[in-house]
Design a protein around this motif. Structure first.
Motif, PDB file in Angstrom:
ATOM      1  N   THR A   1      44.395  42.246  58.675  1.00  0.00           N
ATOM      2  CA  THR A   1      45.396  41.924  59.680  1.00  0.00           C
ATOM      3  C   THR A   1      46.781  42.109  59.077  1.00  0.00           C
ATOM      4  O   THR A   1      47.119  41.502  58.052  1.00  0.00           O
ATOM      5  N   ILE A   2      47.581  42.957  59.724  1.00  0.00           N
ATOM      6  CA  ILE A   2      48.931  43.275  59.269  1.00  0.00           C
ATOM      7  C   ILE A   2      49.912  42.592  60.221  1.00  0.00           C
ATOM      8  O   ILE A   2      49.926  42.875  61.430  1.00  0.00           O
ATOM      9  N   THR A   3      50.678  41.667  59.698  1.00  0.00           N
ATOM     10  CA  THR A   3      51.628  40.900  60.497  1.00  0.00           C
ATOM     11  C   THR A   3      53.053  41.214  60.037  1.00  0.00           C
ATOM     12  O   THR A   3      53.275  41.991  59.106  1.00  0.00           O
ATOM     13  N   THR A   4      54.020  40.552  60.684  1.00  0.00           N
ATOM     14  CA  THR A   4      55.407  40.709  60.258  1.00  0.00           C
ATOM     15  C   THR A   4      55.635  40.083  58.885  1.00  0.00           C
ATOM     16  O   THR A   4      56.588  40.425  58.192  1.00  0.00           O
ATOM     17  N   GLN A   5      54.752  39.161  58.505  1.00  0.00           N
ATOM     18  CA  GLN A   5      54.912  38.428  57.246  1.00  0.00           C
ATOM     19  C   GLN A   5      54.166  39.063  56.077  1.00  0.00           C
ATOM     20  O   GLN A   5      54.557  38.894  54.917  1.00  0.00           O
ATOM     21  N   GLY A   6      53.072  39.755  56.348  1.00  0.00           N
ATOM     22  CA  GLY A   6      52.295  40.329  55.263  1.00  0.00           C
ATOM     23  C   GLY A   6      50.948  40.842  55.715  1.00  0.00           C
ATOM     24  O   GLY A   6      50.746  41.153  56.894  1.00  0.00           O
ATOM     25  N   ILE A   7      50.005  40.914  54.783  1.00  0.00           N
ATOM     26  CA  ILE A   7      48.670  41.448  55.049  1.00  0.00           C
ATOM     27  C   ILE A   7      47.643  40.382  54.698  1.00  0.00           C
ATOM     28  O   ILE A   7      47.688  39.799  53.615  1.00  0.00           O
ATOM     29  N   VAL A   8      46.724  40.126  55.622  1.00  0.00           N
ATOM     30  CA  VAL A   8      45.670  39.141  55.405  1.00  0.00           C
ATOM     31  C   VAL A   8      44.324  39.852  55.503  1.00  0.00           C
ATOM     32  O   VAL A   8      44.068  40.583  56.473  1.00  0.00           O
ATOM     33  N   ALA A   9      43.446  39.671  54.502  1.00  0.00           N
ATOM     34  CA  ALA A   9      42.109  40.272  54.509  1.00  0.00           C
ATOM     35  C   ALA A   9      41.072  39.181  54.711  1.00  0.00           C
ATOM     36  O   ALA A   9      41.140  38.120  54.082  1.00  0.00           O
ATOM     37  N   ASN A  10      40.112  39.422  55.587  1.00  0.00           N
ATOM     38  CA  ASN A  10      38.985  38.518  55.811  1.00  0.00           C
ATOM     39  C   ASN A  10      37.684  39.297  55.665  1.00  0.00           C
ATOM     40  O   ASN A  10      37.570  40.414  56.185  1.00  0.00           O
ATOM     41  N   ASN A  11      36.728  38.727  54.979  1.00  0.00           N
ATOM     42  CA  ASN A  11      35.369  39.284  54.930  1.00  0.00           C
ATOM     43  C   ASN A  11      34.486  38.439  55.831  1.00  0.00           C
ATOM     44  O   ASN A  11      34.308  37.249  55.583  1.00  0.00           O
ATOM     45  N   TYR A  12      33.956  39.053  56.885  1.00  0.00           N
ATOM     46  CA  TYR A  12      33.109  38.287  57.793  1.00  0.00           C
ATOM     47  C   TYR A  12      31.667  38.177  57.280  1.00  0.00           C
ATOM     48  O   TYR A  12      30.872  37.424  57.833  1.00  0.00           O
ATOM     49  N   ARG A  13      31.331  38.931  56.233  1.00  0.00           N
ATOM     50  CA  ARG A  13      30.071  38.728  55.526  1.00  0.00           C
ATOM     51  C   ARG A  13      30.281  39.082  54.056  1.00  0.00           C
ATOM     52  O   ARG A  13      30.912  40.080  53.740  1.00  0.00           O
ATOM     53  N   TRP A  14      29.735  38.233  53.185  1.00  0.00           N
ATOM     54  CA  TRP A  14      29.798  38.505  51.753  1.00  0.00           C
ATOM     55  C   TRP A  14      28.371  38.755  51.286  1.00  0.00           C
ATOM     56  O   TRP A  14      27.596  37.852  51.058  1.00  0.00           O
ATOM     57  N   TRP A  15      28.027  40.032  51.161  1.00  0.00           N
ATOM     58  CA  TRP A  15      26.653  40.433  50.909  1.00  0.00           C
ATOM     59  C   TRP A  15      26.041  39.847  49.626  1.00  0.00           C
ATOM     60  O   TRP A  15      24.838  39.570  49.591  1.00  0.00           O
ATOM     61  N   PRO A  16      26.793  39.656  48.531  1.00  0.00           N
ATOM     62  CA  PRO A  16      26.156  39.100  47.327  1.00  0.00           C
ATOM     63  C   PRO A  16      25.533  37.722  47.527  1.00  0.00           C
ATOM     64  O   PRO A  16      24.685  37.306  46.721  1.00  0.00           O
TER      65      PRO A  16
END
Length: 577
Positions: free
Chosen positions: A198-213
């Motif tokens: 997600t790219i906002t006016t404030q910065g970049i946020v990354a989300n992982n909706y699944r963590w395979w390990p």
């Protein structure tokens, strides 16, 4: 939808330049007279192309939200009586992104990517499937964010800076893809597996909706594992099949495509199959044999230009034309995902001993991967030689939460080699005009495979046990086996060549000379960055010796061309100095 791209201003006062708007539309497709759809406002401009393969446009646009989709999410809902449509899946994903409900994309089983734009806040979210097979590339500057499902679009836009990324460039030259979220360009990234950026006016946020390990290990018997995997594979095929009763599929002499066609045939589907192999190879001969055993409408189409497109066009006008004539079923993902190629017991032992760096070295050595140092300037070769190994080690360490260290090596392949496996196809889908159904990348099927004890999966062991649940015709004729993996127990007809055998004779010489001409055109182009990396004196010598058949340096020319392809576009380089 097939291809999309866009630009978003990162502040309300910023206006998107007209030249960038025109460039997005111009660069999106190279197909003559392409119909490009535009959705625009003061601070954003999105463009899309749809070749009509899925039968729906893959776009939702209202006063507040805009959503673009490529591929099929195929959300699984156990409580729903019938599968949702592609538009319904997109609406569900749009609502999930807006509310931060990451359990919804986790229910996706298909290969897809999507972009979601909030017109009020200006937030842009880019979403990948569980393995990131369908790419989105993006650049984020101070004033703008630009994204596209094809890297060439960002390459062509002057607003996007072109600095070479040392690690990404050397990884591309070594593996033919960059690792992690890198590309050969320092400022252009790509979404990762199961990731939402997600790219906002404030910065970049990354989300992982699944963590395979974190996937829980399978505790049942081998028989129970093969039964469950077969049931999930059948479900994967049914989800992609929908209401279709006539389809087109690739059918080689290997196991992956025959498993798919065998599953389709078992459901009494009319299957038009095509084999693209060289004459008198196992790939061609075994493909013909399994087509006869499964009763498909088979065609040997060879490897001439436009062979696949011409075959699809002919099939579309036949008496049993597929309901989706621009869609082909393919076995991509099966050899690595299920067959566990590129892995060995020695690699598993090194990983379990905690010798990650030694495992990375062994992986590169076993698979003959790395840099052709003779093509580089000597002073550059010394500092660049270790970069591919460094990248592999970093990725293995990223997956350290995996309970079995051996499985980390397989996850490394799934999240790098396999994530980039179809990148070339999607990069050129504007010209190829073909979408693919890829059941081996189905999330639920692969969740079963990734939960299994990896030792039982090496060398196609689990694969061949799994095939025992298919109709007998699937294993009634010989198949190609990977060197070092379990052999096919059925003898091959005499005189049939391996598909990996090199071509010889005048035709092979012509092909080699065509390759050399292409390498030479890249070498002549030059550029400040590439001139600083490539030893042009040696490159010219390799070109001449290979062209005239004195000595074959094709491997060095291929390596150099991989560097030149991107380095020639760059004015600067970012990375180890």
């Amino acid at each position: 939808m097939t291809i999309f791209a866009g630009i978003v201003a990162r502040a309300p006062s910023v206006v998107v330049p007209d030249a960038v708007r025109a460039g997005l539309k111009r660069e999106l497709s190279r197909f003559r007279n392409e119909v490009v759809t535009e959705v625009a406002g003061k601070g954003f401009h999105f463009v899309k192309v749809d070749i009509g393969a899925f039968g729906s446009a893959g776009i939702l646009d209202d006063e507040r939200q805009l959503a673009l989709l490529a591929g099929e999410p195929l959300l699984v809902d156990e409580h729903r009586g019938s599968p949702a449509s592609r538009e319904e899946d997109l609406a569900s994903l749009q609502h999930a992104v807006a509310t931060g409900d990451w359990s919804v994309p986790d229910r996706a089983s298909g290969t897809f990517c999507a972009a979601f734009f909030d017109k009020a806040s200006g937030d842009l979210t880019l979403l990948a499937d569980h393995f990131g097979v369908r790419p989105i590339y993006y650049w984020v500057g101070d004033q703008y964010a630009v994204f596209s499902t094809a890297l060439r679009v960002l390459e062509a836009l002057p607003i996007v800076p072109k600095r070479a990324d040392t690690a990404g460039l050397m990884e591309y030259a070594a593996f033919h893809f960059s690792l992690a979220d890198r590309t050969p360009f320092a400022d252009i990234k790509t979404i990762r597996e199961a990731e939402a950026i997600t790219i906002t006016t404030q910065g970049i946020v990354a989300n992982n909706y699944r963590w395979w390990p974190n996937l829980q290990g399978f505790s049942g018997s081998l028989q129970e594992g093969t039964e469950l995997a077969h049931a999930e594979f059948e479900n994967a095929v049914r989800r992609r099949l929908g209401q279709d009763r006539k389809v087109a599929a690739f059918l080689s002499g290997g196991l992956d495509s025959r498993a798919i066609v065998g599953c389709l045939s078992e459901q009494r589907i009319t299957v038009h199959t095509a084999n693209c192999s060289r004459p008198n190879t196992q790939d061609e001969v075994f493909g013909q044999m399994i087509a006869e055993a499964l009763g498909t409408r088979h065609h040997q189409i060879g490897q001439r230009p436009n062979a696949v497109a011409d075959w699809l066009a002919a099939v579309a006008t036949s008496d049993l034309a597929p309901e989706h004539p621009k869609m082909i079923w393919g076995g991509d993902g099966g050899s690595v995902g299920l067959g566990h190629v590129y892995l060995t017991e020695k690699l598993m032992a090194l990983m379990r001993e905690g010798r990650t760096e030694a495992a990375a070295e062994q992986f590169l050595c076993h698979n003959r991967l790395g840099l052709t140092l003779g093509a580089l300037h000597p002073e550059e070769a010394a500092r660049l030689a270790e970069l591919p190994k460094v990248g592999v080690v970093a990725e293995l360490e990223r997956l350290a939460e995996c309970p079995d260290p051996g499985r980390r090596m397989h996850l490394f392949l799934m999240f790098n080699d396999q994530r980039r496996h179809m990148a070339e196809h999607f990069e050129n889908i504007d010209l190829k005009r073909i979408e693919l159904q890829l059941p081996f990348f189905d999330t639920r099927f692969m969740a079963v495979i990734l939960s299994l004890p990896i030792d039982s999966c090496l060398y196609h062991r689990f694969y061949l046990e799994w095939l025992g649940h298919f109709p007998p015709a699937v294993t009634s004729v010989p198949w190609q086996a990977y060197p070092g993996h379990l052999p096919c127990p059925i003898p091959s007809p005499p005189g049939v060549r391996l598909q990996w055998d090199a071509e010889t004779g005048d035709a092979a010489k012509r092909l080699r000379r065509e390759d050399v001409r292409r390498y030479w055109s890249l070498a002549r182009a030059g550029g400040r960055v590439s001139d600083g990396l490539i030893n042009r004196r040696k490159l010219i010598g390799a070109v001449l010796l290979t062209y005239f058949g004195i000595q074959d340096y094709s491997y060095a020319l291929q390596f150099a061309s991989s560097v030149l392809l991107y380095a020639n576009q760059c004015q600067d380089i970012d990375g180890p100095k």
